[in-house]
Design a protein around this motif. Structure first.
Motif, PDB file in Angstrom:
ATOM      1  N   LYS A  50       0.828  -1.199   0.000  1.00  0.00           N
ATOM      2  CA  LYS A  50       0.000   0.000   0.000  1.00  0.00           C
ATOM      3  C   LYS A  50       0.870   1.259   0.000  1.00  0.00           C
ATOM      4  CE  LYS A  50      -3.811   2.270   2.413  1.00  0.00           C
ATOM      5  NZ  LYS A  50      -4.746   2.202   3.567  1.00  0.00           N
ATOM      6  N   SER A  51       1.913   1.266   0.820  1.00  0.00           N
ATOM      7  CA  SER A  51       2.820   2.414   0.849  1.00  0.00           C
ATOM      8  C   SER A  51       3.540   2.576  -0.478  1.00  0.00           C
ATOM      9  CB  SER A  51       3.838   2.257   1.987  1.00  0.00           C
ATOM     10  OG  SER A  51       3.197   2.243   3.248  1.00  0.00           O
ATOM     11  N   ALA A  52       3.930   1.452  -1.087  1.00  0.00           N
ATOM     12  CA  ALA A  52       4.614   1.517  -2.376  1.00  0.00           C
ATOM     13  C   ALA A  52       3.705   2.121  -3.442  1.00  0.00           C
ATOM     14  CB  ALA A  52       5.067   0.116  -2.792  1.00  0.00           C
ATOM     15  N   TYR A  53       2.389   1.782  -3.378  1.00  0.00           N
ATOM     16  CA  TYR A  53       1.444   2.337  -4.343  1.00  0.00           C
ATOM     17  C   TYR A  53       1.335   3.853  -4.161  1.00  0.00           C
ATOM     18  CZ  TYR A  53      -2.891   3.071  -6.921  1.00  0.00           C
ATOM     19  OH  TYR A  53      -3.841   3.525  -7.805  1.00  0.00           O
ATOM     20  N   GLN A  54       1.327   4.319  -2.907  1.00  0.00           N
ATOM     21  CA  GLN A  54       1.272   5.762  -2.657  1.00  0.00           C
ATOM     22  C   GLN A  54       2.541   6.458  -3.147  1.00  0.00           C
ATOM     23  OE1 GLN A  54       0.573   5.886   1.565  1.00  0.00           O
ATOM     24  NE2 GLN A  54      -1.653   5.748   1.341  1.00  0.00           N
ATOM     25  N   ARG A  55       3.688   5.830  -2.919  1.00  0.00           N
ATOM     26  CA  ARG A  55       4.934   6.428  -3.411  1.00  0.00           C
ATOM     27  C   ARG A  55       4.948   6.497  -4.928  1.00  0.00           C
ATOM     28  NH1 ARG A  55       7.077   2.976   0.653  1.00  0.00           N
ATOM     29  NH2 ARG A  55       7.786   1.492  -0.934  1.00  0.00           N
ATOM     30  N   MET A  56       4.369   5.488  -5.576  1.00  0.00           N
ATOM     31  CA  MET A  56       4.299   5.496  -7.029  1.00  0.00           C
ATOM     32  C   MET A  56       3.453   6.672  -7.514  1.00  0.00           C
ATOM     33  SD  MET A  56       2.911   2.501  -9.584  1.00  0.00           S
ATOM     34  CE  MET A  56       1.225   2.681  -8.978  1.00  0.00           C
ATOM     35  N   GLY A  57       2.349   6.967  -6.821  1.00  0.00           N
ATOM     36  CA  GLY A  57       1.514   8.111  -7.188  1.00  0.00           C
ATOM     37  C   GLY A  57       2.244   9.425  -7.018  1.00  0.00           C
ATOM     38  N   VAL A  58       3.034   9.553  -5.948  1.00  0.00           N
ATOM     39  CA  VAL A  58       3.808  10.771  -5.722  1.00  0.00           C
ATOM     40  C   VAL A  58       4.844  10.949  -6.818  1.00  0.00           C
ATOM     41  CG1 VAL A  58       5.480  11.861  -4.173  1.00  0.00           C
ATOM     42  CG2 VAL A  58       3.423  10.801  -3.224  1.00  0.00           C
ATOM     43  N   ARG A  59       5.541   9.864  -7.160  1.00  0.00           N
ATOM     44  CA  ARG A  59       6.554   9.960  -8.219  1.00  0.00           C
ATOM     45  C   ARG A  59       5.922  10.323  -9.560  1.00  0.00           C
ATOM     46  NH1 ARG A  59       9.538   5.824  -5.378  1.00  0.00           N
ATOM     47  NH2 ARG A  59      11.612   6.651  -4.882  1.00  0.00           N
ATOM     48  N   ALA A  60       4.753   9.740  -9.844  1.00  0.00           N
ATOM     49  CA  ALA A  60       4.084  10.050 -11.105  1.00  0.00           C
ATOM     50  C   ALA A  60       3.700  11.526 -11.164  1.00  0.00           C
ATOM     51  CB  ALA A  60       2.852   9.165 -11.258  1.00  0.00           C
ATOM     52  N   MET A  61       3.214  12.057 -10.036  1.00  0.00           N
ATOM     53  CA  MET A  61       2.856  13.480  -9.997  1.00  0.00           C
ATOM     54  C   MET A  61       4.089  14.350 -10.273  1.00  0.00           C
ATOM     55  SD  MET A  61       1.723  15.710  -6.689  1.00  0.00           S
ATOM     56  CE  MET A  61       3.358  15.426  -5.977  1.00  0.00           C
ATOM     57  N   ILE A  62       5.218  14.013  -9.640  1.00  0.00           N
ATOM     58  CA  ILE A  62       6.447  14.797  -9.820  1.00  0.00           C
ATOM     59  C   ILE A  62       6.942  14.700 -11.254  1.00  0.00           C
ATOM     60  CG2 ILE A  62       8.866  14.960  -9.119  1.00  0.00           C
ATOM     61  CD1 ILE A  62       7.952  13.944  -6.350  1.00  0.00           C
ATOM     62  N   ASN A  63       6.789  13.534 -11.863  1.00  0.00           N
ATOM     63  CA  ASN A  63       7.293  13.312 -13.223  1.00  0.00           C
ATOM     64  C   ASN A  63       6.337  13.792 -14.307  1.00  0.00           C
ATOM     65  OD1 ASN A  63       9.691  12.157 -12.322  1.00  0.00           O
ATOM     66  ND2 ASN A  63       8.772  10.126 -12.150  1.00  0.00           N
ATOM     67  N   GLY A  64       5.241  14.468 -13.919  1.00  0.00           N
ATOM     68  CA  GLY A  64       4.404  15.115 -14.923  1.00  0.00           C
ATOM     69  C   GLY A  64       3.098  14.434 -15.238  1.00  0.00           C
ATOM     70  N   GLN A  65       2.677  13.435 -14.465  1.00  0.00           N
ATOM     71  CA  GLN A  65       1.401  12.771 -14.744  1.00  0.00           C
ATOM     72  C   GLN A  65       0.257  13.758 -14.519  1.00  0.00           C
ATOM     73  OE1 GLN A  65      -0.532   9.693 -12.101  1.00  0.00           O
ATOM     74  NE2 GLN A  65       0.134   8.350 -13.772  1.00  0.00           N
ATOM     75  N   PRO A  66      -0.690  13.875 -15.470  1.00  0.00           N
ATOM     76  CA  PRO A  66      -1.802  14.827 -15.316  1.00  0.00           C
ATOM     77  C   PRO A  66      -2.746  14.389 -14.196  1.00  0.00           C
ATOM     78  CG  PRO A  66      -2.092  13.500 -17.297  1.00  0.00           C
ATOM     79  CD  PRO A  66      -0.732  13.181 -16.773  1.00  0.00           C
ATOM     80  N   PRO A  67      -3.583  15.308 -13.715  1.00  0.00           N
ATOM     81  CA  PRO A  67      -4.440  14.977 -12.562  1.00  0.00           C
ATOM     82  C   PRO A  67      -5.590  14.027 -12.880  1.00  0.00           C
ATOM     83  CG  PRO A  67      -4.881  17.208 -13.344  1.00  0.00           C
ATOM     84  CD  PRO A  67      -3.677  16.720 -14.096  1.00  0.00           C
TER      85      PRO A  67
END
Length: 793
Positions: A50-67
């Motif tokens: 679960k924590s890894a999934y949240q970290r993946m979302g944070v990284r995607a946001m930083i790398n430019g993933q749209p909302p």
């Protein structure tokens, strides 16, 4: 039956580890076997999903993933809706990372200390400074150090936790990892001493792993399982010939012939797990296994340890350092980084900005409405050459779109400020818009507010760096000791050997490096922030008048570094370790002795004039006090005893005046220069007064000697010699004063000429302007009540 590779729900214990025996003391390792370590790793990963999934979302946001997900917008019929990531998170993290990376910019990253009393203070200071500087040079010349520290700071800032560890128990070099590559029990208190089990994933190049076992005898003594490592190397590499696997002999031959192809084979990595397990006696054991274990088609035996080092040391700091941005709720897994804190704000901000973009695009469109259903059958606009005709069946719709300047934008600004308050540092916009920092202090406040890091986070980063550098320094000391004793080959540790050579070249015994018993981190000015550093340096510059010469030189050098960098600053104002008191003080004391003995000494360029002036002024005061004591005592005693002090002052006062004159061009010495100049004028007047008194006393003694019934010719000759020497000193002193007056008069004359020239130029310019104004007035066709103001000459 309890699964031996999971956690006990009642006790929270890792049941893959051997339980404590009911009788006697525990024997051997607490870890059962290699398979148990692999199973513990799998369980750790499951609990971290679960924590890894949240970290993946944070990284995607930083790398430019749209909302928004594009598929969700298409299903909702909003495919044309704006869906952009405006990069606010990446920009914010980049700013913070720039500041944290600035923590590594110092000339010395550590501050080592020798035991008190081991050597004299000058040697101690020099050895500590050289050791700190050369240790830092060794770190920065290691090509991976800066990259690894940037990765560590990125994990530290984004997720709040980063790990630095020593994959090789006998080497000083580190590796780093983030939450995605290391695992600990989820209830571990935020302290390295509370870590019971730590597992790290590390992909290894085959050449690196093979090099560790090339010296088979030494590798076996260190704990390497030679056969298991060979089998693992063969499994992780493949041949290009008929798809056959390489044998260990093939790998060894390619490595020996420097065949780099070995490291470029597809997926040629050995995926290893490093396990650190605390034994029941408090010591730590270090294990290395293959992450993926045995493949079903493999003919190898069951999973074995590649490396075992059981109960090597009783402190976890000997193996790893965990950096924490804060302590969360007291455990490592409750620590949150800036990425987690920013996530909801950034998502909301991106959605709001996208809505404003949609409104902008809508405001740029022409909106028409049909008057009835029949109108839909005809085009709303017909073009006739340059004319566009609107059909009468269609109506033009006027809409008032919201003004975001007064509505949405202030809210977006406040949202950015709230996000800034939750992360390290503020931003220049955090100051009220109405506040314009026009003063020096206002600008300094804006600099500090706009680019500084939260002091708590910086302190936590420095605490981790202190523990990491302390362990790296200790390991380098161990290696250096073996090199000095000839127990290690310099080719095996070229960086440490080069460091020892540099230390020796600076007149420091390398054995003193081994005696250092305390190592602290060296903190950079401004905590990595250029703006904060500039603000601090400005404040320090205002205190330069209270510093001694070494402090002044070091502050000015630091300011040069801020402006032009370390290397260029060394060219202009080198940072040379000078012990206190500086050598100029001793030279000035020797000059005082020489001038007291009658030697005339000229000041030299390059001397520290401030130090010389201070030492000479003290000596002048002491000699003047001797003369004062003679006068206050009724001018009793042998007049000849005063002659050495008069002669001394005749040489010392002009000498000191030259040193004081050299301070005139230093604006930081203005107050000091004025005080010295005034004191020297007073001392010169006092000296002249005493000379006249002594001359009068000598004359009276000469008259008494000549009037005696039996004149003492020896005494008369002695007094005459004293009178002539006094007259010579007065003439020389007057000559020096005349030269000094002439120099001042020359400077005044030059300044007067310059002023006269400037006034003449100004007068000529005014005359030209007046002539132009008069010409303009006379050429005008109509002049009505126009007054011409002529200057007052």
């Amino acid at each position: 039956m309890t699964n031996p590779t999971t956690f006990s729900p009642d006790s929270g214990a890792i049941t893959g580890l051997k339980p404590f025996p009911k009788k006697g003391k525990p024997k051997g390792s607490r870890l059962a076997d290699a398979k148990s370590l692999q199973s513990i790793y799998e369980r750790f990963r499951q609990l971290d999903e679960k924590s890894a999934y949240q970290r993946m979302g944070v990284r995607a946001m930083i790398n430019g993933q749209p909302p928004y997900k594009e598929s969700s917008l298409r299903r909702a019929g909003r495919a044309a809706t704006s869906n952009l990531n405006f990069g606010e998170a990446k920009a914010k993290l980049k700013q913070m990372l720039t500041n944290y990376n600035g923590l590594m910019e110092g000339q010395a990253l550590v501050s080592p200390a020798l035991p008190i009393g081991l050597v004299d203070d000058a040697t101690k200071t020099l050895a500590e400074d050289v050791s700190a500087r050369e240790f830092t040079v060794m770190l920065k010349e290691w090509d991976e150090f800066e990259t690894l520290m940037q990765i560590a700071f990125m994990e530290f800032v984004t997720h709040g936790v980063a790990l630095a560890y020593h994959p090789d128990d006998s080497d000083w070099k580190i590796d780093v990892a983030g939450w995605d590559n290391f695992w600990i029990p989820r209830d571990t208190r935020a302290s390295e001493s509370a870590v019971d089990v730590l597992i790290i994933y590390k992909p290894e190049l085959p050449s690196d792993m093979a090099n560790r076992i090339m010296d088979e005898e030494t590798a076996a003594e260190m704990g390497w399982n030679l056969e298991a490592v060979r089998d693992a190397l063969v499994r992780c590499t493949t041949s290009t010939q008929n798809g056959q696997r390489l044998t260990w002999a093939d790998l060894a031959r390619q490595l020996k012939s420097n065949d780099l192809f070995l490291n470029h084979i597809e997926d040629a990595r050995m995926h290893t797990l490093h396990g650190y397990v605390r034994e029941y006696d408090g010591t730590f054991s270090h294990y290395i296994i293959e992450r993926d274990g045995m493949k079903p088609s493999s003919d190898a035996k069951e999973l074995e340890f590649l490396y075992e080092n059981i109960s090597d040391d009783d402190s976890p700091k000997q193996f790893f350092t965990i950096f924490c941005k804060d302590i969360g709720d007291g455990t490592y897994h409750t620590v949150r980084g800036a990425g987690y804190d920013m996530y909801p704000h950034i998502q909301t901000s991106n959605k709001a900005w996208n809505s404003m973009v949609d409104n902008l695009m809508m405001s740029m469109k022409t909106m028409l409405q049909p008057t009835d259903s029949v109108a839909l059958e005809s085009p709303p606009i017909q073009l006739d050459g340059p004319v566009a005709i609107l059909s009468p069946d269609w109506a033009f719709i006027e809409r008032d779109f919201p003004n975001h300047t007064n509505g949405a934008l202030p809210i977006m600004h406040d949202l950015a400020l709230m996000m800034g308050s939750m992360t390290d540092g503020g931003s220049p916009q955090s100051l009220p818009a109405s506040v314009q920092p026009q003063t020096k202090y206002g600008i300094q406040a804006a600099q500090a507010s706009g680019s500084s890091l939260a002091i708590d986070s910086v302190n936590m980063a420095y605490k981790g760096l202190r523990r990491m550098f302390k362990e790296m320094f200790r390991r380098v000391q161990v290696i250096a000791g073996k090199l000095i004793e000839g127990k290690e080959d310099p080719d095996d540790h070229p960086e440490v050997f080069a460091m020892l050579e540099r230390i020796a070249s600076q007149q420091v015994d390398p054995r003193l490096f081994l005696e250092i018993n305390r190592v602290e981190e060296s903190r950079v000015i401004g905590a990595g922030s250029p703006g904060a550093k500039q603000s601090i340096m400005d404040r320090m510059l205002s205190r330069i008048g209270t510093m001694d010469e070494v402090g002044r030189a070091q502050l000015l050098h630091d300011m040069d570094v801020l402006d032009v960098g370390v290397q260029a600053a060394q060219r202009y104002r080198p940072a040379t370790p000078k012990p206190r008191p500086v050598i100029d003080q001793k030279v000035a004391q020797l000059e005082n002795t020489g001038m007291f003995q009658g030697t005339e000494i000229e000041p030299l360029d390059g001397e520290n004039h401030a130090i010389h002036a201070a030492v000479h002024m003290e000596a002048i005061g002491q000699s003047v006090q001797v003369l004062e004591d003679w006068r206050n005592g009724g001018e009793q005693g042998d007049i000849m005893e005063l002659q050495p002090h008069i002669a001394f002052l005749a040489l010392l006062i002009p000498h000191t005046e030259r040193h004081v004159a050299a301070l005139q061009n230093d604006p930081t010495r203005a107050q000091e220069f004025g005080a010295y100049k005034k004191a020297l004028q007073e001392y010169g007047a006092i000296w002249t007064t005493y000379v006249r008194q002594i001359e009068r006393a000598i004359s009276e003694q000469q008259q008494e000697a000549n009037a005696a019934e039996q004149p003492d010719q020896e005494q008369i000759a002695k007094l005459e010699k004293a009178r002539l020497e006094m007259e010579l000193m007065v003439r020389k002193f007057q000559t020096d004063e005349q030269l000094k007056v002439a120099e001042v008069q020359n400077r005044i004359a030059l300044a007067t000429k310059k002023t006269d020239a400037e006034l003449a130029n100004k007068q000529a310019k005014q005359n030209v302007e007046l002539a132009q104004e008069l010409a303009s007035a006379s050429s005008s066709d109509v002049v009505t009540n126009k007054r011409i103001n002529t200057p007052n000459f």
